[in-house]
Design an enzyme around this catalytic site. Structure first.
Site, PDB file in Angstrom:
ATOM      1  N   TYR A 155       0.856  -1.195   0.000  1.00 28.46           N
ATOM      2  CA  TYR A 155       0.000   0.000   0.000  1.00 28.46           C
ATOM      3  C   TYR A 155       0.887   1.239   0.000  1.00 28.46           C
ATOM      4  O   TYR A 155       1.794   1.353   0.805  1.00 28.46           O
ATOM      5  CB  TYR A 155      -0.907  -0.021   1.230  1.00 28.46           C
ATOM      6  CG  TYR A 155      -1.838  -1.214   1.255  1.00 28.46           C
ATOM      7  CD1 TYR A 155      -1.948  -2.013   2.380  1.00 28.46           C
ATOM      8  CD2 TYR A 155      -2.582  -1.547   0.131  1.00 28.46           C
ATOM      9  CE1 TYR A 155      -2.796  -3.115   2.410  1.00 28.46           C
ATOM     10  CE2 TYR A 155      -3.426  -2.652   0.136  1.00 28.46           C
ATOM     11  CZ  TYR A 155      -3.530  -3.426   1.273  1.00 28.46           C
ATOM     12  OH  TYR A 155      -4.362  -4.518   1.284  1.00 28.46           O
ATOM     13  N   HIS A 226      -6.023   2.380  -0.590  1.00 30.87           N
ATOM     14  CA  HIS A 226      -5.822   2.298   0.853  1.00 30.87           C
ATOM     15  C   HIS A 226      -5.642   3.677   1.477  1.00 30.87           C
ATOM     16  O   HIS A 226      -4.819   3.861   2.394  1.00 30.87           O
ATOM     17  CB  HIS A 226      -4.593   1.419   1.128  1.00 30.87           C
ATOM     18  CG  HIS A 226      -4.724   0.500   2.306  1.00 30.87           C
ATOM     19  ND1 HIS A 226      -4.249   0.830   3.544  1.00 30.87           N
ATOM     20  CD2 HIS A 226      -5.294  -0.710   2.417  1.00 30.87           C
ATOM     21  CE1 HIS A 226      -4.513  -0.175   4.385  1.00 30.87           C
ATOM     22  NE2 HIS A 226      -5.144  -1.120   3.740  1.00 30.87           N
TER      23      HIS A 226
END
Ligand code: GCO
Ligand code: MG
Length: 418
Positions: A155, A226
């Site tokens: 992420y 994210h």
């Protein structure tokens, strides 16, 4: 029938702390199991179960799930915390498990029966560069996957240390600076998991151009932002990804940025998924009612379990929003089964996130759903269909560590949502 005991069981077969709740009854051998996994605060959830829900529920009739859900929900007066919702979820799923065992039918039958035989899933491909991501995508395709989520560097894209997902906070953090220029961090007061949101945002559209170019339309592709970039950059990425026809783009914004979802919706036709961070109905009602998202991605134990999740699915259906329940490694096989029963029974099912269930996990959780040919398959056992071997579970004690990856920082040291 009476509830005689409510217990929390902690285990980590895959090294990820899982929380399971067992509801025992005065009927010989009849008990239910539920998932209460909030892995970042596992012991706190267990304490809430043991200290508050066990004494509250002893002696009560497990058949009245709806009433017991509300009893637990308001008993703390203050509501909708992640920890308390997970504790409630563990009991809630266990009560559905008991009801299915008493009725001698799978929970999906209690929910109205199957709309489909199995749930289409997506797998997780990652890599340091587009070639490595493509290799992993092709590996899953060869295994029969129909949909693959593509990340490059986890992420937020920490390209340099892809192997260490939870990169240790480091004072030096050489790998993330603004185009190579960054404050000297020798004795920085800001250790953290540094990443470069600008480099990340610029790296993703070319990644999907490359992968789509190689595989054509043979697979559904997904990506998870994210909540790692500024809202306007999320809009820019959603627009830039339109040509690559994503199945969905996930968590482009933080849950509290509802207004930005309206701007995003106005500017991009890339399907949007949101919900794993939700705890409170206020977080998802407007997103669904205004059709600002296409998929609801709830971590169902974070909202209190199966009972509220089936209502959320019904609300979503009426606004044309589909389900894509959260299903990573920090959901126990019982939680994956609960996701699956909803996936089978809800008409507005979209897709199911899943992990590979390793041998250790399957030995601790007999009856774990089966991953096959790009789908997750149920067993037709009564209840949720998954059991727990407590002796084997004890072989995998959890460890409580300071969480590193959520100490996510931008190159100048700013702490950003992980
Ligand atoms: C996903 C999620 C997870 C979460 C994790 C937090 O889409 O699967 O984003 O990877 O980060 O569950 O503990
Ligand atoms: Mg996610």
């Amino acid at each position: 029938m009476k509830i005689t005991r409510v217990r929390a069981i902690l285990t980590a077969p895959d090294g990820i702390a899982l929380v399971v709740v067992k509801v025992e009854t005065d009927q010989d051998g009849l008990y239910g199991l539920g998932c209460a996994t909030f892995t970042q605060r596992a012991t706190v959830v267990a304490k809430a179960v043991e200290d508050y829900l066990d004494p509250l529920l002893r002696g009560r009739d497990p058949a009245n799930i709806e009433d017991l859900w509300h009893l637990m929900y308001v008993n703390s007066y203050w509501r909708n915390s992640g920890v308390l919702n997970n504790a409630i979820s563990g009991v809630d799923m266990a009560l559905w498990d008991i009801k299915g065992k008493v009725a001698n039918m799978p929970v999906y039958d209690l929910l109205g029966g199957k709309c489909r035989e199995a749930a289409m899933v997506y797998r997780h491909a990652d890599g340091r560069d587009p070639k490595e991501v493509l290799d992993n995508v092709l590996k899953y395709q060869a295994e029969g996957a129909l949909a693959v989520r593509c990340q490059m560097g986890g992420y937020g894209g920490r390209v340099k240390d892809i192997t260490k997902r939870n990169a240790r906070p480091s004072r030096k953090a050489p790998q993330a600076t603004h185009r190579g220029k960054g404050p000297d961090r020798a004795d920085s007061a800001f250790p953290g998991a540094y990443y470069d949101p600008d480099a990340y945002a610029r790296s993703i559209p070319p990644l999907f151009e490359y992968v789509r170019g190689k595989i054509g339309d043979s697979l559904f592709l997904l990506h998870d932002i994210h909540e790692r970039i500024a809202p306007i950059d999320a809009i820019r990425m959603a627009k830039a990804l339109e040509p690559y026809r994503l199945f969905f783009l996930e968590d482009p914004l933080a849950p509290d940025q509802i207004e930005w979802f309206r701007r995003l919706r106005d500017q991009s036709a890339t399907p949007i998924a949101m919900g794993e961070l939700h705890n409170n109905p206020l977080e998802w009602r407007a997103l669904i009612a205004e059709q600002l998202i296409d998929f609801i991605r709830t971590h169902i134990s974070q909202i209190g379990g199966l009972t509220p999740a089936r209502k959320q699915a019904a609300l979503a259906e009426s606004f044309g929003v589909r389900t894509a329940w959260h299903g990573p490694g920090d959901v126990s096989p019982i939680g994956h089964a609960a996701n699956l029963h909803l996936d089978l029974a809800c008409h507005n099912f979209g897709i199911q996130e899943v992990i590979f269930f390793g041998e250790a996990l399957k030995e601790v959780f007999p009856g774990t759903p089966e991953l096959r040919d790009g789908y997750l398959w149920p067993n037709s056992k009564p209840g949720l269909g998954v059991d727990l071997d407590e002796v084997k579970a004890a072989k995998y004690p959890i460890t409580v560590n300071v969480i590193d990856w959520t100490q996510s920082r931008w190159p100048d040291g700013t702490l950003w949502t992980p």
